[in-house]
Design a protein around this motif. Structure first.
Motif, PDB file in Angstrom:
ATOM      1  N   PRO A 112       0.843  -1.208   0.000  1.00  0.00           N
ATOM      2  CA  PRO A 112       0.000   0.000   0.000  1.00  0.00           C
ATOM      3  C   PRO A 112       0.876   1.255   0.000  1.00  0.00           C
ATOM      4  N   ILE A 113       0.622   2.130  -0.949  1.00  0.00           N
ATOM      5  CA  ILE A 113       1.321   3.410  -1.055  1.00  0.00           C
ATOM      6  C   ILE A 113       0.286   4.516  -0.943  1.00  0.00           C
ATOM      7  N   THR A 114       0.535   5.508  -0.066  1.00  0.00           N
ATOM      8  CA  THR A 114      -0.412   6.599   0.146  1.00  0.00           C
ATOM      9  C   THR A 114       0.289   7.930  -0.048  1.00  0.00           C
ATOM     10  N   GLU A 115      -0.496   8.946  -0.370  1.00  0.00           N
ATOM     11  CA  GLU A 115       0.069  10.284  -0.529  1.00  0.00           C
ATOM     12  C   GLU A 115       0.155  11.032   0.799  1.00  0.00           C
ATOM     13  N   PHE A 116      -0.361  10.445   1.868  1.00  0.00           N
ATOM     14  CA  PHE A 116      -0.353  11.094   3.178  1.00  0.00           C
ATOM     15  C   PHE A 116       0.765  10.534   4.038  1.00  0.00           C
ATOM     16  N   LEU A 117       0.964  11.173   5.175  1.00  0.00           N
ATOM     17  CA  LEU A 117       1.936  10.682   6.146  1.00  0.00           C
ATOM     18  C   LEU A 117       1.447   9.370   6.746  1.00  0.00           C
ATOM     19  N   VAL A 118       2.374   8.540   7.135  1.00  0.00           N
ATOM     20  CA  VAL A 118       2.058   7.249   7.729  1.00  0.00           C
ATOM     21  C   VAL A 118       2.589   7.231   9.157  1.00  0.00           C
ATOM     22  N   GLY A 119       1.740   6.809  10.101  1.00  0.00           N
ATOM     23  CA  GLY A 119       2.149   6.747  11.505  1.00  0.00           C
ATOM     24  C   GLY A 119       1.029   6.228  12.376  1.00  0.00           C
ATOM     25  N   ASP A 120       1.273   6.223  13.673  1.00  0.00           N
ATOM     26  CA  ASP A 120       0.300   5.741  14.660  1.00  0.00           C
ATOM     27  C   ASP A 120       0.216   6.717  15.818  1.00  0.00           C
ATOM     28  N   LEU A 121      -0.998   6.826  16.379  1.00  0.00           N
ATOM     29  CA  LEU A 121      -1.237   7.626  17.575  1.00  0.00           C
ATOM     30  C   LEU A 121      -1.318   6.674  18.760  1.00  0.00           C
ATOM     31  N   VAL A 122      -0.400   6.808  19.704  1.00  0.00           N
ATOM     32  CA  VAL A 122      -0.275   5.875  20.818  1.00  0.00           C
ATOM     33  C   VAL A 122      -0.593   6.614  22.117  1.00  0.00           C
ATOM     34  N   VAL A 123      -1.474   6.001  22.952  1.00  0.00           N
ATOM     35  CA  VAL A 123      -1.865   6.573  24.241  1.00  0.00           C
ATOM     36  C   VAL A 123      -1.430   5.610  25.339  1.00  0.00           C
ATOM     37  N   THR A 124      -0.707   6.106  26.318  1.00  0.00           N
ATOM     38  CA  THR A 124      -0.231   5.277  27.429  1.00  0.00           C
ATOM     39  C   THR A 124      -0.519   5.982  28.751  1.00  0.00           C
ATOM     40  N   GLN A 125      -0.551   5.174  29.818  1.00  0.00           N
ATOM     41  CA  GLN A 125      -0.794   5.666  31.177  1.00  0.00           C
ATOM     42  C   GLN A 125      -0.077   4.752  32.154  1.00  0.00           C
ATOM     43  N   ASN A 126       0.359   5.316  33.272  1.00  0.00           N
ATOM     44  CA  ASN A 126       1.101   4.511  34.244  1.00  0.00           C
ATOM     45  C   ASN A 126       0.264   3.366  34.786  1.00  0.00           C
ATOM     46  N   THR A 127      -1.047   3.608  34.960  1.00  0.00           N
ATOM     47  CA  THR A 127      -1.951   2.567  35.459  1.00  0.00           C
ATOM     48  C   THR A 127      -2.638   1.902  34.280  1.00  0.00           C
ATOM     49  N   SER A 128      -2.433   0.612  34.141  1.00  0.00           N
ATOM     50  CA  SER A 128      -3.048  -0.113  33.033  1.00  0.00           C
ATOM     51  C   SER A 128      -4.329  -0.788  33.506  1.00  0.00           C
ATOM     52  N   LEU A 129      -5.328  -0.799  32.650  1.00  0.00           N
ATOM     53  CA  LEU A 129      -6.611  -1.423  32.946  1.00  0.00           C
ATOM     54  C   LEU A 129      -6.782  -2.659  32.065  1.00  0.00           C
ATOM     55  N   PRO A 130      -7.586  -3.627  32.539  1.00  0.00           N
ATOM     56  CA  PRO A 130      -7.734  -4.860  31.757  1.00  0.00           C
ATOM     57  C   PRO A 130      -8.537  -4.688  30.474  1.00  0.00           C
ATOM     58  N   TRP A 131      -9.232  -3.563  30.312  1.00  0.00           N
ATOM     59  CA  TRP A 131     -10.043  -3.352  29.113  1.00  0.00           C
ATOM     60  C   TRP A 131      -9.249  -2.556  28.095  1.00  0.00           C
ATOM     61  N   PRO A 132      -9.371  -2.871  26.810  1.00  0.00           N
ATOM     62  CA  PRO A 132      -8.645  -2.103  25.791  1.00  0.00           C
ATOM     63  C   PRO A 132      -9.175  -0.686  25.681  1.00  0.00           C
ATOM     64  N   TYR A 153      -8.883   4.019  30.339  1.00  0.00           N
ATOM     65  CA  TYR A 153      -7.908   4.762  31.126  1.00  0.00           C
ATOM     66  C   TYR A 153      -8.612   5.415  32.310  1.00  0.00           C
ATOM     67  N   LEU A 154      -7.818   5.869  33.284  1.00  0.00           N
ATOM     68  CA  LEU A 154      -8.351   6.480  34.495  1.00  0.00           C
ATOM     69  C   LEU A 154      -8.473   7.986  34.326  1.00  0.00           C
ATOM     70  N   THR A 155      -9.543   8.544  34.880  1.00  0.00           N
ATOM     71  CA  THR A 155      -9.661   9.992  34.961  1.00  0.00           C
ATOM     72  C   THR A 155      -8.730  10.516  36.052  1.00  0.00           C
ATOM     73  N   LYS A 156      -8.424  11.816  35.956  1.00  0.00           N
ATOM     74  CA  LYS A 156      -7.578  12.499  36.934  1.00  0.00           C
ATOM     75  C   LYS A 156      -6.205  11.842  37.069  1.00  0.00           C
ATOM     76  N   THR A 157      -5.769  11.196  36.000  1.00  0.00           N
ATOM     77  CA  THR A 157      -4.442  10.605  35.913  1.00  0.00           C
ATOM     78  C   THR A 157      -3.850  10.984  34.566  1.00  0.00           C
ATOM     79  N   VAL A 158      -2.583  11.393  34.569  1.00  0.00           N
ATOM     80  CA  VAL A 158      -1.961  11.943  33.364  1.00  0.00           C
ATOM     81  C   VAL A 158      -1.864  10.875  32.279  1.00  0.00           C
ATOM     82  N   LEU A 159      -2.258  11.273  31.062  1.00  0.00           N
ATOM     83  CA  LEU A 159      -2.134  10.440  29.870  1.00  0.00           C
ATOM     84  C   LEU A 159      -0.977  10.950  29.014  1.00  0.00           C
ATOM     85  N   LYS A 160      -0.238  10.027  28.431  1.00  0.00           N
ATOM     86  CA  LYS A 160       0.822  10.371  27.480  1.00  0.00           C
ATOM     87  C   LYS A 160       0.341  10.002  26.077  1.00  0.00           C
ATOM     88  N   VAL A 161       0.193  11.018  25.217  1.00  0.00           N
ATOM     89  CA  VAL A 161      -0.274  10.812  23.849  1.00  0.00           C
ATOM     90  C   VAL A 161       0.891  11.109  22.917  1.00  0.00           C
TER      91      VAL A 161
END
Length: 423
Positions: free
Chosen positions: A128-148, A151-159
């Motif tokens: 696949p070749i595209t004319e746009f940029l290719v990449g991924d948006l990744v969200v992480t948090q220190n506290t991991s939850l069992p559901w995909p 994330y927790l409120t009032k806890t910092v998210l890293k995007v």
């Protein structure tokens, strides 16, 4: 039987020894190609494709020791070939796509001295070749939850935005990032990493627009500014810890009266709720009651008490983050109004008794009225009275009426006495 097995095994070993010197037609069907690629890619960027010859189905068949016996053939048009390397039983090519689209690339392996012979193995991949940029948006948090994506409120998210550019096509580009967090907050940064804190629960979509600019030398030796953009997004489900349970309901009730208790959960659904009535307020043990799934922050409990006494609602609730307990005391008093199954017979009996009393009262009143309206008894009765009473029977009606008047003071006198005065 054992002799046949050994004979077959010997044939396989003999074939494997002769395979490097066998014609390509004998090796056909014994090998396959494993293809890897670093696509997708943006137009103008270089894509790498590798093919490796391996034994089919991961069998114990030995690969040829002489790698010069086989040759790799590629078809990649309209992609432009920028490089090709072969090492051992593998081959790698580098191609560039100048227009967007999905481009098939095929490869096959033949004997080195007979490229028209039947292929030993074949492979096929789509780039696949595209004319746009290719990449991924990744969200992480220190506290991991069992559901995909939870994330927790009032806890910092890293995007973070991770650019996919294995060929370093955009190594000289300058990037600008425009963020939208879905709760009304927007920002523009030059950094591909931001930190954000959601204060409320809910489902939000983070949107990112990336702009890349760089200078490029044109065929006429002039420089021009090139630009590529890309839009990316990620869905986030913000949840809160279960901080407690608010119980709204009566604390005093009568027996045979339906009671409703409302539970308000201070946390994020979905929840698992379990409750039970106990004589004392004690925590619930595992398996002591049947859990119920609740998809909202409120839940109603209904119960009807049949016996008076002191009771305690023991309640346990938990979500994917935490759990909590709560209690609710209630006093049950005997009911003043009995159930209908007892009230109907009692009401019937009381109605019959009242009707009987009213009948007796009306009957006595009728008899007294007849006695007043007919003071003289019948002739037969009077004769009987004369014979029975003897000297007590009065001969004149005036004397009889006088006695009746004295005995029944409520009746008015039938005559007035006249006094005579002598002058």
């Amino acid at each position: 039987m054992a002799r046949a097995v050994w004979s077959r095994l010997g044939s396989i070993l003999w074939l494997s020894c002769l395979l490097p010197w066998a014609p390509a037609g004998v090796a056909a069907g014994l090998y396959e190609l494993n293809l890897t690629t670093d696509s997708p890619a943006t137009t103008g960027a270089e894509v790498t494709i590798s093919a490796s010859l391996v034994a089919k189905d991961n069998s114990s068949l030995a690969l040829p020791a002489d790698t010069h016996l086989y040759r790799f053939h590629w078809i990649h048009t309209p992609l432009v070939l920028t490089g090709k390397t072969e090492k051992g039983l593998s081959s790698t090519i580098h191609v560039v796509g100048h227009v967007p689209g999905d481009f098939p690339v095929s490869v096959w392996v033949t004997a080195a001295d007979c490229w028209m012979c039947q292929p030993v193995a074949r492979g096929f991949v789509v780039l696949p070749i595209t004319e746009f940029l290719v990449g991924d948006l990744v969200v992480t948090q220190n506290t991991s939850l069992p559901w995909p994506s939870s994330y927790l409120t009032k806890t910092v998210l890293k995007v973070s935005f991770l650019l996919h550019d294995p060929s370093n096509f955009l190594k000289t580009a300058v990037f600008l990032y425009s963020w939208d967090f879905g709760d009304g907050t927007q920002m523009v940064t030059e950094d591909s990493v931001v930190y954000y804190n959601y204060s409320i629960i809910g489902t939000f979509t983070v949107k990112l627009k990336v702009v890349a600019e760089w200078e490029e030398v044109k065929p006429d030796a002039t420089k021009g500014v090139m630009q590529k953009t890309g839009d990316f997004s990620a869905s986030l489900k913000l949840q809160d810890t279960l901080r407690g349970i608010q119980v709204l309901g009566p604390t005093l009730i009568q027996t045979f009266q339906k009671m409703t208790v409302t539970l308000n959960f201070l946390g994020s659904p979905p929840l698992t709720v379990c409750w039970r009535l106990k004589p004392e307020c004690l925590p619930l043990e595992e398996g002591e009651c049947h859990p119920v799934s609740v998809a909202s922050t409120a839940y109603n409990l209904t119960h009807t008490f049949r016996d008076p006494g002191d009771y305690c609602f023991s309640i346990r609730a938990e979500n994917v983050i935490s759990k909590t307990h709560q209690y609710h005391r209630i006093q049950v008093w005997p009911s003043r109004i009995q159930p209908a199954v007892f009230a109907f017979p009692c009401a019937t009996l009381i109605t019959v008794m009242l009707a009987f009393i009213m009948y007796m009262t009306l009957r006595n009143a009728t008899q007294q009225k007849d006695m007043v309206e007919n003071p003289e008894p019948p002739s037969g009765v009077r004769c009987c009275c004369q014979m029975c009473c003897g000297p007590f029977l009065l001969e004149t009606p005036s004397e009889y009426l006088e006695i009746v008047r004295e005995n029944h003071g409520l009746l008015p006198p039938l005559y007035k006495s006249v006094k005579t005065y002598t002058v």
